[in-house]
Design an enzyme around this catalytic site. Sequence first.
Site, mmCIF file in Angstrom:
data_model
loop_
_atom_site.group_PDB
_atom_site.id
_atom_site.type_symbol
_atom_site.label_atom_id
_atom_site.label_comp_id
_atom_site.label_asym_id
_atom_site.label_seq_id
_atom_site.Cartn_x
_atom_site.Cartn_y
_atom_site.Cartn_z
ATOM 1 N N ASP A 367 1.124 -0.793 -0.163
ATOM 2 C CA ASP A 367 -0.220 -0.013 -0.268
ATOM 3 C C ASP A 367 0.842 0.957 0.214
ATOM 4 O OD1 ASP A 367 -2.269 2.019 1.024
ATOM 5 O OD2 ASP A 367 -3.413 0.004 0.628
ATOM 6 N N ARG A 444 -5.583 16.787 3.212
ATOM 7 C CA ARG A 444 -4.401 15.799 3.331
ATOM 8 C C ARG A 444 -2.844 15.681 2.378
ATOM 9 N NH1 ARG A 444 -3.519 9.476 2.109
ATOM 10 N NH2 ARG A 444 -3.407 8.154 4.257
ATOM 11 N N TRP A 478 -6.212 1.781 -6.839
ATOM 12 C CA TRP A 478 -6.026 2.775 -7.456
ATOM 13 C C TRP A 478 -6.636 4.108 -6.100
ATOM 14 C CZ3 TRP A 478 -5.609 4.195 -12.659
ATOM 15 C CH2 TRP A 478 -5.542 5.480 -13.049
ATOM 16 N N ASP A 479 -6.313 4.743 -4.914
ATOM 17 C CA ASP A 479 -7.313 5.457 -4.619
ATOM 18 C C ASP A 479 -6.774 6.852 -5.591
ATOM 19 O OD1 ASP A 479 -7.650 6.237 -1.971
ATOM 20 O OD2 ASP A 479 -6.161 5.220 -0.426
ATOM 21 N N ASP A 549 -12.575 2.423 4.518
ATOM 22 C CA ASP A 549 -11.156 2.223 5.069
ATOM 23 C C ASP A 549 -12.027 2.079 6.931
ATOM 24 O OD1 ASP A 549 -9.592 3.521 4.151
ATOM 25 O OD2 ASP A 549 -9.306 5.458 4.876
HETATM 26 C C1 GLA Z 1 -6.534 5.519 1.682
HETATM 27 C C2 GLA Z 1 -7.053 4.441 1.654
HETATM 28 C C3 GLA Z 1 -6.935 3.173 2.330
HETATM 29 C C4 GLA Z 1 -4.956 3.185 2.504
HETATM 30 C C5 GLA Z 1 -4.209 4.765 2.452
HETATM 31 C C6 GLA Z 1 -2.830 5.163 2.471
HETATM 32 O O1 GLA Z 1 -7.447 6.226 2.861
HETATM 33 O O2 GLA Z 1 -8.652 4.132 1.370
HETATM 34 O O3 GLA Z 1 -6.955 2.182 1.897
HETATM 35 O O4 GLA Z 1 -4.664 2.729 1.150
HETATM 36 O O5 GLA Z 1 -5.442 5.361 2.088
HETATM 37 O O6 GLA Z 1 -3.014 5.953 2.293
#
Ligand code: GLA
Length: 733
Positions: A367, A444, A478-479, A549
């Site tokens: 991640d 962020r 992919w975030d 999350d």
């Molecule tokens: C987001 C995603 C999490 C993780 C964080 C990493 O919050 O939803 O699952 O990947 O970013 O910064």
Amino acid sequence: MGIEFLKNENIFHLSGGDVSYILKIYKNAFPMHLYWGKRLSDPAISWYLEAPYRRKKLLEGTEPDDPMFLHEFWPYEYPEYGMSDYRPAALEVVGQDGCCISELRYEGYEILEGSVELPGLPSVWAEKEDAQTLKLILKDQILQLQAELYYTVFEKTGAITRHTVLKNLGKDSLKIKKALSMSLDMKHAPYEMLQLSGTALREHWIERRKLGIGETYLESTRGISSHQENPFFALVEKETTEQNGDAYGVTLVYSGNFLAGVSCDMYRSARVQIGIHPGNFGWRLEAGEEFVTPQAVLSYSQKGLNGMSSKFHDLFLNHLYKGKFQHAPRPIVINTWEAAYFNFDHQTVLELAKKAAKAGIEMLVLDDGWFGHRDDDTTSLGDWFENSRKLPKELKGLAEDVNALGMQFGLWFEPEMVSPDSELYRNHPDWCIHINGRKRSQWRHQLYLDLSRKEVQDYIIDSLSNVLSSANISYVKWDCNRRISEPGSEGLPPERQDELLHRYVLGLYHVMDVLTKRFPDVLFENCASGGARMDAGMMYYFPQTWASDNSDAVCRLKIQYGTSLCYPPVMTTSHISASPNHQMLRQTPLDFRAAVSYPFNLGYELNLCKMSDEEIEKISEQTALYKKIRPLVQGGKFYRLLSPFEGNQTAWMTVSQDETEFLVWYYKDFADPEEAYINVRLTGLEEKAHYQAEEGNVYSGDMLMNLGLPIQWKNGDCFYQMWHFKRLDGIDF
Ligand code: GLA
């Protein structure tokens, strides 16, 4: 089945499964909505349009060109602004004279086999034998604007998709201010509305409310579909339950700002609409150009919310994502986020992978934190190259070491973002969404890249392609972890700034289209701080989504229950995480956490290196069990049975497509003193068939569906029960 044209009545009857959708071209001029609901044997219902309760006086002008013709009393299929219809319009277009008036008149129709493509946009699609499409052609003579209304009706389910194409046939440019994907006027609206709302960590909670006179709209103005309101709603009767009653579901194949909902007029006729949010939206349509709206999807069932959801699930499983993983088993992953956050290196990741491989986990996903000089969330987004301090053997070396354990390797990206502290930003400070003279608000510690710009799209495609070609990477998470503010683009002239947010989405779709085609063997997972962009638009490219999350099992019951109203469980990833849970600090037993994840797309998100041998052994048993039931849970039909929004119990079940076996899960999150006896009534079975539970008991389908499955009583929190039934054939009782 399909599309029938009743020439004498100028009526189109769209039918499939148990559904009819009927519209009429009134006076050969206006497409009027007559009916959407359970299939009718006789669609010749013109009389319904002029039903006697309408006030005669108001109907005096019944010829379209009669100045007495009052548009606001008629049920339209695609109402435009500027005539005497004061309900919310679907279309607002400004002509050269600066006035916002249009009046679309019917010109003709075509019936096509299968579905049509929406250039540049994702869509639910159909092969020739699965659906038919009606194209209605309308025109405003003064604006020289042609509107094509497309309706695709699916043979098996009666699900309907709609979208609109606007064409400028004139010589002058036009300005579109609002162009929804669909609108329809239902005469009576004794309905309640059901929506999926929430926030980060509380995605897709079900809200149900009575509709009154006035407007009830859901929206996103955040640039993505949002945690707060999902682009989905259902209209239901007061009596509608999971198993019975009318349920009209509407969703949008789109991932940006949307508007969705209902406007009830003084006669309680409901205008139902969905489409791109008209706030801060505009589109300059030059001579000869066309504009295509996103696609709306309509699912009606008389078999309650489960009936409606089944049709959405069928469409999204079989007619949305087209790639290699459509029906392929999805791997069990271990994700490093909650295991290590930013704190890892090659060796620690490998130790985690070793434990995971032993426990039967099939893929390790690295991640956030592997790139640039990122050790926390303040830097490096956009710098998609390895952090060589953490990964001295590079991604290639790490992937090889993970592969050597018999596991696949996956990687996290947040491609649409840039950190002000990054090489990318230092080189291209103008590539983010901003407008000179205004501040660039961070969220962020990051800014949005301006995906409306070709050079930015190309950068993302190239930089991700380089990484994906550099190592054996089988999966991408992919975030997208912020929302758009100060929307402005240096790439657009002032008169087109209101096109930015839609152009952004088109740019994103282009990037995803290129990457998913270039890397067809990579499984792409969609994530936006959890489920903030869980919509059918993203699902066209990415076959699964990290729904939240919040990985706490008790919270997940509600999140997953709500999500399943529209989206199939295989598209919803559900990871077993640590106890106490990192978001809720709640302690739950490992078995309970697993039981909540099994019916969805299972994975892990915890530090196996800190777990006891006994716990690892349990995880091995869980992965072995999941592999056994995976074809059923990932490919089966999902039904909700008991709602966590109504009490402390949840139940759902999965029936195999051939209906020869099924799984049932029951959960009680918190104990109740001296509970009543509980039977869970099942659904989706054959009444006369017999089914055998794993422990040997045999029950008839009608017994399971009417009397129900008795729940064992046990005190304590976090109790669950799980059953696996197989159908017995030819048994004579
Ligand atoms: C987001 C995603 C999490 C993780 C964080 C990493 O919050 O939803 O699952 O990947 O970013 O910064």
